[in-house]
Design an enzyme around this catalytic site. Sequence first.
Site: not given
Ligand code: NAP
Length: 491
Positions: A195, A269
Amino acid sequence: MSSKENSFSLKFDTTWTYAEAPESTSHIELKKKYDLFIDGKFQTPASKKYFKTINPATEEVIAEVAEASEKDIDKAVKAATKALAPWQKLEGKERGKYLFRIARLIQERAREFAVIETLDGGKPIKEARDIDIPLAAAHFFYYAGWADKLKYAFPNANVEPIGVAAQIIPWNFPLLMAAWKIAPALACGNTVVLKPAETTPLTALKLAELIQESGLPEGVVNIVTGDGKAGAALVNHKDINKIAFTGSTQVGKLIQKAIAGTQIKSTLELGGKAANIILEDAPIDQAVEGVINGIFFNQGHVCCAGSRLFVQESIKEEVEQKLMARLQTLRVGDPLDKNTDVGAINSKQQLETIEKYLKIASDEGLESFQTDSKLPSSGYYCKPTLIFDVPQSSRISKEEIFGPVLAIQTFRTVDEVIEKANNTPYGLSAGVWTDKGSKAFNLSSQLKAGVVWANTYNKFDPTSPFGGFKESGFGREGGMHGLDAYLQIKR
Ligand code: NAP
Ligand code: MG
């Protein structure tokens, strides 16, 4: 609707070229409407609902994308389950051939992927072109090579795939994160339901088209679009065997709760708040470039961004002057312009989050610096920002902002900076700038971070493992370590 009616071409001037992109891809084919990729076919969602994906640089709608419901997720997991046995039985070298083919197809279509990545997510075209897309292809090439060598990677052990992998990725490196997830999973004989993030689904869907073209057996890779609800439905599906998640620490915790007590394996991650440390003996100009790249690359939407700068006190003034001068030369604006250094913020919501932190900094009385250049009048933009003398207790130095905002702090001794740098719940990455190898080794062994760069920053390679300590998650992606996450290893 015929596929012709459902598509349109965007024409861009070809002032930039990419060595591996054939001239024939000088126009970009985008559909008006995208369905779910399940069992090798594009299928309409059960709810018939679609959401809009926009270009954050202009706020214009690019396309409508299917919203997967629980029913669709179930269908995708069933397709992946059905595809599992024949896929596992294929010899490694045969699985590898599909991965090589996908890698080559990404290279052939690199220009198209780069433009779509930039349109949908706002990142500068030079980054999509030179980093995201070539690295995505490189991940497929790298893991293609492992597919028939797993028994050498784990000598004296029997290895088996885990099964159906649910993979959830964020919006900051959409195609690259899809490659990080799909390539090792397939090399190890798993099948996948992936997804993408709601704001950046288009390159994953382009990848689905290309996977179809590659002849990969149906159901081995399924791509389901939607928001967090679709992600949660996937996480809560009882027939998945593994979750690979990249995203926020907050959602990572929800996932851990959801699978507690089950047999489902996971790798997470998550977020970061990396320390980038300049010692007084460092080559200053090189370090300043590294700091700029460390925080402003991809608008700071980088989990391993060097968002906390620690400068040794004796060189504070020089480094700050040079950083301010360098900010004057950064071009912020149209992500499709090949000279743009800082593109658009990925979404309105993310821009609001960043602006909230800028307000916190000003409410806390912190001094900051931005240039007086103009931003485009529409689209989501944020000026690169330096915030000075940020205390350890400030939210600016504690919380992940995920934007082009650098928190600057100082230190006197190496012991002091190690303590300050480690004083965070995160532990994904760090950077050290020094003329002395011994100092680089000392710091890198004491910093609690999964990746420590010395005299460079944000360098990625498929052969190198990546992953976090503490609240930055667990498990490694990339390199041989990335295979562990997709195998049951019996010794
Ligand atoms: P996020 O809100 O956690 O979203 C990540 C993914 O999870 C998206 O596809 C999101 O869908 C989905 N998601 C949201 N709520 C969910 C739930 N309850 N259950 C399952 N999946 C769910 O994070 P983001 O704001 O998109 O991304 C930024 C974050 O990612 C930052 O904190 C960053 O540090 C972290 N990140 C970490 C890495 C790493 O390698 N460690 C790499 C890149 C980013 P939607 O987008 O459609 O809501
Ligand atoms: Mg978008």
